[in-house]
Motif scaffolding. Structure first.
Motif, mmCIF file in Angstrom:
data_model
loop_
_atom_site.group_PDB
_atom_site.id
_atom_site.type_symbol
_atom_site.label_atom_id
_atom_site.label_comp_id
_atom_site.label_asym_id
_atom_site.label_seq_id
_atom_site.Cartn_x
_atom_site.Cartn_y
_atom_site.Cartn_z
ATOM 1 N N ASP A 174 -29.246 -25.551 -13.915
ATOM 2 C CA ASP A 174 -30.027 -24.570 -13.154
ATOM 3 C C ASP A 174 -29.854 -24.796 -11.650
ATOM 4 O O ASP A 174 -29.690 -23.841 -10.869
ATOM 5 N N ALA A 175 -29.885 -26.063 -11.245
ATOM 6 C CA ALA A 175 -29.767 -26.384 -9.825
ATOM 7 C C ALA A 175 -28.409 -25.978 -9.273
ATOM 8 O O ALA A 175 -28.307 -25.369 -8.196
ATOM 9 N N VAL A 203 -27.277 -34.235 -2.848
ATOM 10 C CA VAL A 203 -27.743 -35.011 -3.996
ATOM 11 C C VAL A 203 -29.114 -34.477 -4.409
ATOM 12 O O VAL A 203 -30.034 -34.426 -3.583
ATOM 13 N N ILE A 204 -29.246 -34.082 -5.700
ATOM 14 C CA ILE A 204 -30.517 -33.565 -6.216
ATOM 15 C C ILE A 204 -30.994 -34.494 -7.325
ATOM 16 O O ILE A 204 -30.324 -34.640 -8.355
ATOM 17 N N ASP A 205 -32.142 -35.120 -7.107
ATOM 18 C CA ASP A 205 -32.726 -36.021 -8.106
ATOM 19 C C ASP A 205 -34.209 -36.144 -7.816
ATOM 20 O O ASP A 205 -34.610 -36.190 -6.636
ATOM 21 N N ARG A 249 -35.335 -33.391 -3.809
ATOM 22 C CA ARG A 249 -35.940 -33.697 -5.105
ATOM 23 C C ARG A 249 -36.023 -32.476 -6.014
ATOM 24 O O ARG A 249 -36.327 -32.612 -7.192
ATOM 25 N N ASP A 250 -35.803 -31.267 -5.470
ATOM 26 C CA ASP A 250 -35.911 -30.074 -6.317
ATOM 27 C C ASP A 250 -35.032 -28.961 -5.774
ATOM 28 O O ASP A 250 -34.477 -29.048 -4.670
ATOM 29 N N VAL A 251 -34.932 -27.894 -6.525
ATOM 30 C CA VAL A 251 -34.049 -26.788 -6.175
ATOM 31 C C VAL A 251 -34.580 -26.028 -4.964
ATOM 32 O O VAL A 251 -33.808 -25.607 -4.094
ATOM 33 N N ARG A 303 -33.774 -24.366 0.748
ATOM 34 C CA ARG A 303 -34.213 -24.348 2.152
ATOM 35 C C ARG A 303 -33.156 -25.010 3.037
ATOM 36 O O ARG A 303 -32.877 -24.550 4.153
ATOM 37 N N MET A 304 -32.564 -26.113 2.556
ATOM 38 C CA MET A 304 -31.495 -26.785 3.316
ATOM 39 C C MET A 304 -30.311 -25.843 3.548
ATOM 40 O O MET A 304 -29.732 -25.800 4.640
ATOM 41 N N LEU A 305 -29.961 -25.100 2.492
ATOM 42 C CA LEU A 305 -28.838 -24.169 2.632
ATOM 43 C C LEU A 305 -29.159 -23.093 3.662
ATOM 44 O O LEU A 305 -28.293 -22.689 4.463
ATOM 45 N N ARG A 306 -30.413 -22.605 3.647
ATOM 46 C CA ARG A 306 -30.790 -21.589 4.635
ATOM 47 C C ARG A 306 -30.780 -22.170 6.048
ATOM 48 O O ARG A 306 -30.568 -21.442 7.025
ATOM 49 N N ASP A 307 -31.010 -23.497 6.156
ATOM 50 C CA ASP A 307 -31.007 -24.156 7.463
ATOM 51 C C ASP A 307 -29.607 -24.523 7.919
ATOM 52 O O ASP A 307 -29.440 -25.183 8.963
ATOM 53 N N GLY A 308 -28.587 -24.153 7.144
ATOM 54 C CA GLY A 308 -27.212 -24.367 7.598
ATOM 55 C C GLY A 308 -26.452 -25.482 6.908
ATOM 56 O O GLY A 308 -25.279 -25.710 7.238
#
Length: 587
Positions: A519-520, A461-463, A487-489, A494-499
């Motif tokens: 964009d996100a 969730v991005i908001d 809250r941002d892209v 960073r979350m994706l890089r953390d798995g």
């Protein structure tokens, strides 16, 4: 009125020669000198005339008559000399020259027969007298014909004068009319400038209204969305603990939220129509099964309002070529209005026989309410216009329902006819295009979302609103979703890089620093190298924002959607995904 000098000089020389060759050079030359002197004096007199006002013009005319008479008298002298000392040939030649001068004098008389007669009576009178004195029938005939010619020329000059006066009068009137037209054009240009200024003012006011509505709608939708999420979470709790008191609270909250969403959804519909972003998907439908399928929510709303519900699907098969989803919105708006403005009696929907000439299928939505005055039949289709609601009771909507009906009907080529009067209720007849598609089917009503448990699926969730992120976590985590919020892209990457590997992404459309939801999603898909399912959630209702959101090609949900709807949309996105390499999406 000056004559050309050289032609007259040549004519006078010709007359002098014709007479002088009979040993009459002395009188002929004396006549020529006198003629030239008189004509020069006449030219100077005409040149020196003032030509100013009416009084001086009359004086000019008198002087011109006098000078013309003087020229005519001198011209008569040469005629007399020719008849006194010349031969028959000279008399004929002089007569011809003088008659030619008389004919040419018509153009120099300015339409004044007095000028013509002042010259012609002495000049042509001498010709008439000379021929009449011969006392032969030839001479008398020539004299009579010359006299007749003088009369004709005088009449012709008079006619030219009348035509000249008429032409002058017409020219004056034309000039006056041109002045009036010029003044009217100036007034019209001023009116046009005022109209353009008023148009610009109205356009700016309309744009300001749209901006204000969009801003207020967006600001209202955010907290209402959060409230809706919490109400859905509360409903989950109520269903687990079976507490009647909490159940009543949750039911009241949900009822109020449904009402608020209904009001704001009208703004979304209106904005989508303004932006031209309504997707029309026509198909062949049979009206009887269609109204039977979409009727249950209408019947429940009517029963809740204490009204009788009538549904008549018709006895004959009635088919139409239209978009069933948009047609359901039209019928729903009409039935909703009928329920709002009917205090007792009934509301209903009836399938009518097809219109015989055109074969158009027809639907009737009717009620037994207060009715609409005939003078207001057009105005009730205007935006934000309501009858008898000065206090703007929110239960009666925003005044957009019928405006949306008309716009959707125009998109679908549906004719909407209103028959109503005070105390007689309302009858809205929809005339739909005849069937033109390959098959006939009955669309089901709108899908009712279920609880849509996550079953451990992961959602990102991005908001940029931290409170809303907490509320979405509360709802979705309680339903079995693995929720990751950011809250941002940059934090999402960073979350994706953390798995973190989300099964679906849900993002607000308008994020901080001018970043959009598109964009996100693009950044997440590129980082994952997979076209992960994604949803856009937005509270924007401005037409240009809606255009931008729809242009992403992603499903767009409008705040404040119900929590059940959000969970259902996420579950559907996960179930329907087909993994493939990440592609580009429109920004």
């Amino acid at each position: 009125m000056q004559r050309a000098g050289l032609p007259i000089l040549a004519t006078n020389a010709l007359l002098t020669w014709l007479v002088g060759r009979h040993d009459l050079w002395v009188p002929a030359l004396a006549w020529w000198a006198t003629m030239e002197a008189v004509q020069q004096a006449r030219r100077r007199a005409v040149r020196d005339m003032p030509h100013h006002d009416v009084g001086s013009a009359q004086d000019d005319l008198r002087r011109l008559v006098h000078w013309s008479a003087g020229v005519g008298v001198v011209r008569a002298v040469i005629v007399a000399i020719a008849f006194w000392g010349g031969d028959a040939e000279t008399e004929i030649l002089v007569t011809m020259v003088v008659l030619g001068l008389a004919a040419g004098a018509v153009a120099t008389c300015g339409g004044e027969p007095r000028v013509m007669l002042a010259w012609g009576l002495p000049a042509l009178g001498a010709v008439i007298a000379g021929w009449a004195a011969k006392a032969t029938w030839e001479g008398v005939l020539i004299a009579v014909l010359t006299a007749y010619l003088l009369r004709v020329l005088a009449g012709y000059v008079r006619e030219l004068g009348a035509q000249g006066e008429a032409l002058l009068s017409y020219a004056i009137r034309l000039e006056q009319e041109r002045d009036r037209v010029r003044a009217a054009n100036v007034a019209l240009e001023r009116a046009g400038e005022a109209l353009r200024a008023e148009r610009d003012r109205v356009t700016e006011a309309s744009a300001a209204k749209t901006r204000v509505l969009a801003s207020v709608s967006h600001d209202l939708r955010q907290p209402l969305f959060a409230l809706s999420l919490n109400a859905s979470a509360l409903g989950d709790v109520v269903r687990r603990i079976d507490d009647p008191y909490l159940e009543r609270i949750e039911s009241g909250m949900r009822r109020s939220l449904v009402q608020c969403r209904g009001l704001l959804d009208q703004l979304v519909d209106f904005s989508r129509l303004e932006a031209g972003q309504v997707d029309v998907r026509r198909q062949a439908i049979e009206l009887g099964p269609f109204v039977a399928a979409v009727a249950p929510p209408f019947e429940a709303a009517a029963r809740d309002a204490g009204l009788a519900w009538r549904l008549d699907t018709g006895v004959a098969r009635a088919a139409a070529w239209t978009d069933p989803v948009l047609l359901e919105r039209i019928v729903g708006n009409l039935v909703g209005n009928a329920i709002k403005f009917t205090s007792r009696g009934e509301v209903g929907v009836r399938v009518l026989p097809a219109d015989a000439p055109a074969g158009r299928a027809r639907l009737l939505v009717y009620d037994t309410g207060c009715g609409i005055p005939r003078a207001e039949h057009e105005r009730v289709f205007e935006e934000f216009y309501q009858l008898d609601n000065p206090s703007r009771d929110r239960a009666r909507g925003l005044g957009l329902g019928l405006s949306i009906v008309r716009r959707l009907a125009q998109l679908l080529d549906i004719d909407v006819a209103l028959d109503s009067d005070i105390g007689r209720g309302c009858r809205f007849t929809l005339s739909l295009p005849p069937m033109g598609g390959p098959s006939v089917g009955a669309p089901s009503g709108a899908a009712v979302p279920d609880a849509s448990d996550g079953d451990g699926a992961s959602v990102l969730v991005i908001d940029d609103d931290p409170a809303l992120l907490d509320d979405m976590t509360t709802l979705l985590a309680g339903r079995g979703w693995a929720v990751h919020t950011t809250r941002d892209v940059a934090q999402a990457l960073r979350m994706l890089r953390d798995g973190v590997r989300p099964d679906v992404v849900v993002t607000d459309f308008r994020l901080a620093a001018g970043v959009t939801g598109a964009d996100a999603v693009r950044a997440v898909r590129q980082a994952m190298a997979v076209e992960v399912p994604a949803l856009i959630v937005t509270g924007d209702t401005a037409p240009d924002r809606i255009v931008d959101a729809v242009a992403t090609g992603l499903p767009v949900l409008h705040k404040p959607l119900d929590g059940d709807e959000l969970a259902h949309a996420l579950r559907q996105a996960v179930l329907e995904r087909t993994p493939k390499p990440a592609g580009d999406i429109s920004g």
